[in-house]
Each structure stands twice: as C-alpha cells, then as structure tokens.
Write a protein that holds these residues in place. Structure first.
Motif, PDB file in Angstrom:
ATOM      1  N   GLY A 125      -5.504  11.664  -5.870  1.00  0.00           N
ATOM      2  CA  GLY A 125      -6.585  12.558  -6.248  1.00  0.00           C
ATOM      3  C   GLY A 125      -6.578  12.804  -7.743  1.00  0.00           C
ATOM      4  O   GLY A 125      -5.530  13.035  -8.347  1.00  0.00           O
ATOM      5  N   GLY A 126      -7.774  12.749  -8.346  1.00  0.00           N
ATOM      6  CA  GLY A 126      -7.895  12.923  -9.791  1.00  0.00           C
ATOM      7  C   GLY A 126      -8.675  14.169 -10.165  1.00  0.00           C
ATOM      8  O   GLY A 126      -9.344  14.195 -11.195  1.00  0.00           O
ATOM      9  N   GLY A 127      -8.570  15.210  -9.344  1.00  0.00           N
ATOM     10  CA  GLY A 127      -9.266  16.459  -9.637  1.00  0.00           C
ATOM     11  C   GLY A 127      -8.370  17.443 -10.358  1.00  0.00           C
ATOM     12  O   GLY A 127      -7.455  17.070 -11.099  1.00  0.00           O
ATOM     13  N   ALA A 128      -8.610  18.728 -10.111  1.00  0.00           N
ATOM     14  CA  ALA A 128      -7.889  19.786 -10.818  1.00  0.00           C
ATOM     15  C   ALA A 128      -6.389  19.704 -10.583  1.00  0.00           C
ATOM     16  O   ALA A 128      -5.590  19.715 -11.528  1.00  0.00           O
ATOM     17  N   ALA A 129      -5.972  19.647  -9.318  1.00  0.00           N
ATOM     18  CA  ALA A 129      -4.545  19.647  -9.002  1.00  0.00           C
ATOM     19  C   ALA A 129      -3.874  18.362  -9.470  1.00  0.00           C
ATOM     20  O   ALA A 129      -2.780  18.397 -10.039  1.00  0.00           O
ATOM     21  N   GLY A 130      -4.527  17.230  -9.241  1.00  0.00           N
ATOM     22  CA  GLY A 130      -3.926  15.953  -9.613  1.00  0.00           C
ATOM     23  C   GLY A 130      -3.714  15.810 -11.105  1.00  0.00           C
ATOM     24  O   GLY A 130      -2.634  15.425 -11.569  1.00  0.00           O
ATOM     25  N   ASN A 131      -4.744  16.153 -11.885  1.00  0.00           N
ATOM     26  CA  ASN A 131      -4.611  16.030 -13.335  1.00  0.00           C
ATOM     27  C   ASN A 131      -3.575  17.012 -13.884  1.00  0.00           C
ATOM     28  O   ASN A 131      -2.755  16.654 -14.730  1.00  0.00           O
ATOM     29  N   ALA A 132      -3.604  18.251 -13.397  1.00  0.00           N
ATOM     30  CA  ALA A 132      -2.640  19.244 -13.866  1.00  0.00           C
ATOM     31  C   ALA A 132      -1.221  18.819 -13.539  1.00  0.00           C
ATOM     32  O   ALA A 132      -0.292  19.034 -14.337  1.00  0.00           O
ATOM     33  N   ALA A 133      -1.025  18.216 -12.379  1.00  0.00           N
ATOM     34  CA  ALA A 133       0.311  17.756 -12.006  1.00  0.00           C
ATOM     35  C   ALA A 133       0.792  16.647 -12.929  1.00  0.00           C
ATOM     36  O   ALA A 133       1.942  16.656 -13.390  1.00  0.00           O
ATOM     37  N   ALA A 134      -0.076  15.682 -13.205  1.00  0.00           N
ATOM     38  CA  ALA A 134       0.305  14.566 -14.074  1.00  0.00           C
ATOM     39  C   ALA A 134       0.699  15.074 -15.458  1.00  0.00           C
ATOM     40  O   ALA A 134       1.726  14.665 -16.022  1.00  0.00           O
ATOM     41  N   GLU A 135      -0.098  15.973 -16.005  1.00  0.00           N
ATOM     42  CA  GLU A 135       0.204  16.501 -17.338  1.00  0.00           C
ATOM     43  C   GLU A 135       1.492  17.313 -17.330  1.00  0.00           C
ATOM     44  O   GLU A 135       2.303  17.231 -18.265  1.00  0.00           O
ATOM     45  N   THR A 136       1.706  18.089 -16.277  1.00  0.00           N
ATOM     46  CA  THR A 136       2.913  18.920 -16.210  1.00  0.00           C
ATOM     47  C   THR A 136       4.161  18.063 -16.074  1.00  0.00           C
ATOM     48  O   THR A 136       5.211  18.389 -16.655  1.00  0.00           O
ATOM     49  N   LEU A 137       4.082  16.990 -15.329  1.00  0.00           N
ATOM     50  CA  LEU A 137       5.227  16.086 -15.223  1.00  0.00           C
ATOM     51  C   LEU A 137       5.662  15.617 -16.608  1.00  0.00           C
ATOM     52  O   LEU A 137       6.858  15.591 -16.928  1.00  0.00           O
ATOM     53  N   ARG A 138       4.715  15.256 -17.430  1.00  0.00           N
ATOM     54  CA  ARG A 138       5.055  14.814 -18.785  1.00  0.00           C
ATOM     55  C   ARG A 138       5.552  15.974 -19.645  1.00  0.00           C
ATOM     56  O   ARG A 138       6.520  15.841 -20.392  1.00  0.00           O
ATOM     57  N   ARG A 139       4.919  17.127 -19.540  1.00  0.00           N
ATOM     58  CA  ARG A 139       5.375  18.292 -20.306  1.00  0.00           C
ATOM     59  C   ARG A 139       6.818  18.649 -19.963  1.00  0.00           C
ATOM     60  O   ARG A 139       7.586  19.098 -20.819  1.00  0.00           O
ATOM     61  N   GLU A 140       7.174  18.461 -18.692  1.00  0.00           N
ATOM     62  CA  GLU A 140       8.518  18.813 -18.238  1.00  0.00           C
ATOM     63  C   GLU A 140       9.530  17.706 -18.503  1.00  0.00           C
ATOM     64  O   GLU A 140      10.696  17.830 -18.129  1.00  0.00           O
ATOM     65  N   GLY A 141       9.092  16.618 -19.125  1.00  0.00           N
ATOM     66  CA  GLY A 141      10.028  15.583 -19.546  1.00  0.00           C
ATOM     67  C   GLY A 141      10.195  14.408 -18.611  1.00  0.00           C
ATOM     68  O   GLY A 141      11.067  13.557 -18.839  1.00  0.00           O
ATOM     69  N   PHE A 142       9.376  14.317 -17.563  1.00  0.00           N
ATOM     70  CA  PHE A 142       9.496  13.176 -16.654  1.00  0.00           C
ATOM     71  C   PHE A 142       9.099  11.894 -17.377  1.00  0.00           C
ATOM     72  O   PHE A 142       8.009  11.796 -17.939  1.00  0.00           O
ATOM     73  N   ALA A 143       9.981  10.913 -17.373  1.00  0.00           N
ATOM     74  CA  ALA A 143       9.742   9.661 -18.106  1.00  0.00           C
ATOM     75  C   ALA A 143       9.481   8.480 -17.183  1.00  0.00           C
ATOM     76  O   ALA A 143       9.380   7.341 -17.647  1.00  0.00           O
ATOM     77  N   GLY A 144       9.385   8.740 -15.885  1.00  0.00           N
ATOM     78  CA  GLY A 144       9.124   7.645 -14.955  1.00  0.00           C
ATOM     79  C   GLY A 144       7.658   7.264 -14.910  1.00  0.00           C
ATOM     80  O   GLY A 144       6.839   7.724 -15.711  1.00  0.00           O
ATOM     81  N   ARG A 145       7.332   6.438 -13.955  1.00  0.00           N
ATOM     82  CA  ARG A 145       5.960   5.964 -13.796  1.00  0.00           C
ATOM     83  C   ARG A 145       5.123   7.010 -13.067  1.00  0.00           C
ATOM     84  O   ARG A 145       5.552   7.567 -12.052  1.00  0.00           O
ATOM     85  N   ILE A 146       3.931   7.303 -13.591  1.00  0.00           N
ATOM     86  CA  ILE A 146       2.974   8.187 -12.930  1.00  0.00           C
ATOM     87  C   ILE A 146       1.722   7.377 -12.624  1.00  0.00           C
ATOM     88  O   ILE A 146       1.119   6.794 -13.533  1.00  0.00           O
ATOM     89  N   VAL A 147       1.337   7.363 -11.361  1.00  0.00           N
ATOM     90  CA  VAL A 147       0.115   6.666 -10.946  1.00  0.00           C
ATOM     91  C   VAL A 147      -0.801   7.679 -10.272  1.00  0.00           C
ATOM     92  O   VAL A 147      -0.428   8.297  -9.271  1.00  0.00           O
ATOM     93  N   MET A 148      -1.983   7.854 -10.832  1.00  0.00           N
ATOM     94  CA  MET A 148      -2.989   8.740 -10.249  1.00  0.00           C
ATOM     95  C   MET A 148      -4.103   7.885  -9.670  1.00  0.00           C
ATOM     96  O   MET A 148      -4.645   7.016 -10.360  1.00  0.00           O
ATOM     97  N   ILE A 149      -4.445   8.141  -8.430  1.00  0.00           N
ATOM     98  CA  ILE A 149      -5.465   7.343  -7.748  1.00  0.00           C
ATOM     99  C   ILE A 149      -6.637   8.241  -7.388  1.00  0.00           C
ATOM    100  O   ILE A 149      -6.464   9.295  -6.767  1.00  0.00           O
ATOM    101  N   THR A 150      -7.835   7.837  -7.790  1.00  0.00           N
ATOM    102  CA  THR A 150      -9.027   8.628  -7.493  1.00  0.00           C
ATOM    103  C   THR A 150     -10.150   7.732  -6.995  1.00  0.00           C
ATOM    104  O   THR A 150     -10.366   6.634  -7.527  1.00  0.00           O
ATOM    105  N   ALA A 151     -10.842   8.193  -5.975  1.00  0.00           N
ATOM    106  CA  ALA A 151     -11.968   7.440  -5.437  1.00  0.00           C
ATOM    107  C   ALA A 151     -13.163   7.460  -6.376  1.00  0.00           C
ATOM    108  O   ALA A 151     -14.067   6.621  -6.263  1.00  0.00           O
ATOM    109  N   GLU A 152     -13.164   8.394  -7.306  1.00  0.00           N
ATOM    110  CA  GLU A 152     -14.287   8.490  -8.233  1.00  0.00           C
ATOM    111  C   GLU A 152     -14.178   7.447  -9.337  1.00  0.00           C
ATOM    112  O   GLU A 152     -13.087   6.982  -9.663  1.00  0.00           O
TER     113      GLU A 152
END
Length: 521
Positions: A125-152
């Motif tokens: 999902g690429g909506g509010a929760a999905g985007n906020a989660a992806a950004e927070t993972l990076r803010r918190e220092g996660f250096a692994g792979r992040i894949v966001m999938i959206t039907a839009e």
C-alpha cells in the motif's frame, strides 16, 4: 555582530519561559522559545501547510500545530508526529549584553540509509500509512531493502486534498505528490506502482504480485486502505457516475466539473461535504442527497450538523435530505436521479460517497481477516510475528471490547510510523488519540478522539457564531471533541483524553475553567 552573519532579533528580557515569540531573521519568520532557561529558535512555518508555529500549543518541549495537529520538539526542530513529514529549520542562538542574535539557518536534512542490512521490509500500500512507514524506517536508521507496492499509478500523494483544493482548482497536480521521485531514489525506497499484491503467505513470508512475481520478505506491513462502497442502485455504475478515493478518480471528477454545470452528490459524509464546497468554488450547481436529517449528523450531533448545513446553503448548495436514491438513468451531461420520496432531479454528473470497506481481498485464504478487517496488537502486529497492519484495515485495541478502526489520514500516518518502529523492535503500544480535520465553506472543523455513540454533548463557545468546542460524553466519560475556531482548546482536550483525566461536561462548558492548565497538569 551582524557583520559575521548573526542578526539581532529581540531583547532577552522579552522572552519568558514557555512563551512562543515570533521574530524576523531577514526574510524568515522564526519562533523563539525559552525552555528551562535555554533559548531555542526554529522556523515558524509548519512543514505541512505552513501554519504559524508560534500560534500552536506548547507542553514541555513539544509544540502541537494548531492547524492539523503535527507535533515538533522545539529544542531540536524534529518532527514527532504526522501529518508534517519534515523537521523544522533550526537557528543557533547567541546572547550578547541582553540582545538575542540568530545565526545562519540550519535546514533540515532527511537522513540517508547507512551500513548494510540484508533484510527486506515489504510495505503493501502506498497511501498514508505505507508512505509514513517507509519514511520512518529510514529515519530510524533501517538500512535494508524497502519495497512499497501500490495498485495506483501515482506515487504517494496528499489524499485529503483531493476533495478540497485539488477539486476546487486551487491545488495544481504537481503539488499533490508527498515526495519527489528523487527523494525515494535517494532513500532507496523502491516503489512498484500499478502493481497489486494478489496474495500473502504469512507463514512462508511471501507476497504474490499481479506481475506474476513472488517477493519474499523478512517483515511486512499491510496498509492497503479502503475501497469505496458501491451504490446498490440501478444505473450507479453508468457513465458520469464517480466515486472519489484515488488521484485518478479526482482527475476524472475535475474533467467532468470543467465541462459541466451541475453535480449531484450522494451521501452527506465528509468527502461529499468537502466536494460540495469545492465544486461550488468552481461555480457548479450542487445538490447533496442523503437519508439523514442533517449532514454529518451521526458524528457531530444535530446542532453542529445543522450549522454546517446552513453554511453550505448560504454558499449556494442545495440539499435533498431524508431520501434515498432508487434509480439513476441518462448519460453524460443529463443524469436523472429518482428518489425514494417519488421526486427526481437532474445533474451533469454524480459523485457518491457512502463509506469504504477495508481492502483485504488479497488476504483471502489466510486467517488474518476477522469481520472484514485485520486485528492487531497494541504494537500493530498481526497474529504473525513479522507481519503488521495499519490504517483503514487495522482494528487497534483501544480499551473497548471491539477495538477501533478509524478511517482518517492522520491516524493512518501515525499508525504507519508506529508500525515501522515496531518492525524495528519497539514494544511500545500505540496510544495516539485519533485526530482529523475537514475544510468546508472556508472554515476548518477539527475532531479528536473517537465516539461510536454518546449520550451528552457539552458545548463551550457559540455554535451559531461558528466558534465552539463540543465534548462528546458517554456515561459521563469524555470520548471525543470537535472544534471550530478554537483549535488550541481542542489540543488541550485531546491531551486530557489521552491522559484519561476527568473532565465532566459542566467543567468543559465552563469558560472559566482553564483547559490548558488541565492539559499541562
């Protein structure tokens, strides 16, 4: 001192503990605050919609923006809670002979991932929760792979603005994206647009995609949002009949509005009422059709709902309340709507908004879905240790037997942020008080808390004058509040609700009671 880049902005004696003071540093508006004796200075525009920081409410070192409830640490400028996604700019402070000087601004920088982490975190999902989660993972220092999938086909965008400034024509399409393609590339956040997750295997930790691929993950967040309910009426799926959920939906409505002169809106919830206001700004004749006696009645109560309807009527909108649609006929530019009371009306196009259902079809075959949604723990974890859910699909514990599932943008963003930290090992429970806002007919009404039902509403201020705070009570317990023209009062009540502190109806209504003191206690 001005010669070495420092600018005098005020006298130290003008700054008192905990007070927010707006000053000018060149062309910049800056907010200075004294906290525990030390001076701190940050940019005075909220990164969300540029509301004035100095007009917000400060509790300790945390500032809550009066417009949309974003929170910041004024010692560091760091954003603490959505809807703002960026930190505040920070200014170094120097005191010389009682004069306060500010140095060159330190603009916020989003941290880039560093180091190596072999894990893959999937965000569905690429909506509010999905985007906020992806950004927070990076803010918190996660250096692994992040894949966001959206039907839009669009990358994450400002969904609340679809029914407001985008439909009215005040917001350009390029303003709607939350982040640029460059941002996601720099953060190494992979976004697969136009792609659906067709199945999840929580035991094997795999996701099947509409492209035929299978993606393995170490941890995943389900954040697919909601699907607009279909109108079960003959002709509702015909030409010039729209629902509003996506950017693509909004573009289609703008195209119809640009060519048409009239619109019928079926449903009287927040989306429809915001659309009514936006389409009136375009000069269209607007009719709202709903079975309720007043728009927004079940959320706001009769007095406020009536006040909002009268605002819309003064703005030129018409209402056909107490009736349902039984049939839709005709083509583009000549739609006919037949109502249950035997009357009918015509419009160039129709938009219906009668709620959403959680988008969980891809979870069929799993044991994740209960009563049409996904139950999670206080950490937003599903029954599988490496699988989380947030936003419209998640039923979150709230102390009630049923838990709660709240369909609002800020709630989804904050749940996404919380889920991201949980995915990285945090065991803190999610305890945010829900917040949302709606902008209609030139005013912004805000709501905090969650009241499925109530048996009493206490009012402070004057509803008819458009400046009020309303508290929704059940059995003497304050569950939620709504406000217009009193945003900081709402913030205070929100903090009181969060602390579960008592605030009897008579006390809320008594304007001699200092809500801010109660919130800070």
């Amino acid at each position: 001192m001005n010669g070495d880049g420092w600018q005098k902005v005020c006298r130290e004696g003008d700054l008192h503990e905990g007070s927010l003071t707006k000053v000018k540093a060149g062309e910049d508006d800056v907010c200075i605050v004294r906290l525990e004796g030390a001076l701190h200075a940050v940019g005075n525009k909220c990164p969300h919609y540029e509301c004035q920081i100095n007009e917000g409410m400060l509790v300790g070192n945390v500032l809550t923006c009066r417009c949309h409830d974003a929170r910041f640490d004024l010692r560091t400028g760091k954003v603490l809670a959505a809807p703002a996604l960026n930190d505040l700019p920070v200014y170094p402070v120097r005191i010389d002979n009682g004069d306060v000087f500010l140095g060159a601004v330190e603009k916020p920088r989003f941290p880039k991932p560093e180091g190596n982490d072999p894990r893959t975190f999937l965000i569905v999902g690429g909506g509010a929760a999905g985007n906020a989660a992806a950004e927070t993972l990076r803010r918190e220092g996660f250096a692994g792979r992040i894949v966001m999938i959206t039907a839009e086909t669009d990358t994450p965008y400002d969904r609340p603005n679809l029914s407001k400034e985008f439909i009215s024509g005040e917001a350009k399409p390029e303003w709607m994206l939350l982040r640029s393609a460059k941002f996601y590339a720099n953060q190494k956040i992979e976004i697969l647009t136009g792609t659906k997750v067709t199945a999840i295997d929580p035991r094997k930790k795999t996701a099947s995609l509409s492209t035929g691929q299978t993606l393995s993950y170490d941890r995943a967040l389900l954040a697919t949002g909601g699907t607009p309910r279909a109108l079960p009426v003959t002709g509702a799926d015909g030409e010039a009949c729209f629902r509003l959920r996506s950017f693509a939906d909004a573009r289609a409505i703008v195209e119809a509005a640009s060519a048409g002169k009239s619109a019928a809106l079926i449903g009287a919830g927040f989306i429809s009422m915001e659309l009514a206001s936006s389409l009136r700004k375009r000069g269209l004749a607007v009719t709202v059709i709903a079975p309720e006696a007043e728009p927004l009645l079940g959320i706001l109560g009769e007095r406020i709902a009536s006040y909002m309807r009268k605002r819309h009527e003064k703005d030129g909108a018409s209402f056909r309340l107490g009736a349902t649609v039984t049939r839709i006929s005709g083509g583009k530019g000549s739609k006919k709507i037949t109502l249950s009371d035997g009357s009918s009306l015509e419009a160039d196009f129709i938009v219906y908004g009668i709620g959403v259902t959680p988008a969980v079809d891809y979870l069929q075959g799993t044991d994740l879905v209960e009563k049409g949604a996904v139950a999670v723990s206080p950490q937003l974890r599903t029954k599988y240790a490496d699988l989380y859910a947030a936003g419209d699909i998640a039923v979150v514990p709230d102390g009630a037997d049923r838990g709660s599932r709240v369909e609002h943008w800020v709630v989804a963003e904050r749940q996404g942020q919380h889920a991201a930290r949980a995915m990285l090992g945090s065991n803190a429970p999610y305890d945010e008080v829900p917040f949302f806002w709606t902008r209609q007919t030139g005013v912004s009404l805000k709501y905090a808390g969650y009241a499925r039902e109530w048996d009493e509403i206490a009012y402070r201020g004057d509803v008819d004058a458009g400046k009020f705070l309303a508290g929704y009570y059940l059995g003497g317990t304050l569950l939620a509040a709504a406000a217009l023209g009193m945003p900081n009062d709402l913030t205070a009540v929100k903090l009181i609700i969060q602390k579960k502190a008592p605030l009897p109806p008579a006390k809320l209504a008594d304007e001699g009671v200092d809500l801010f003191a109660l919130a800070r206690a």
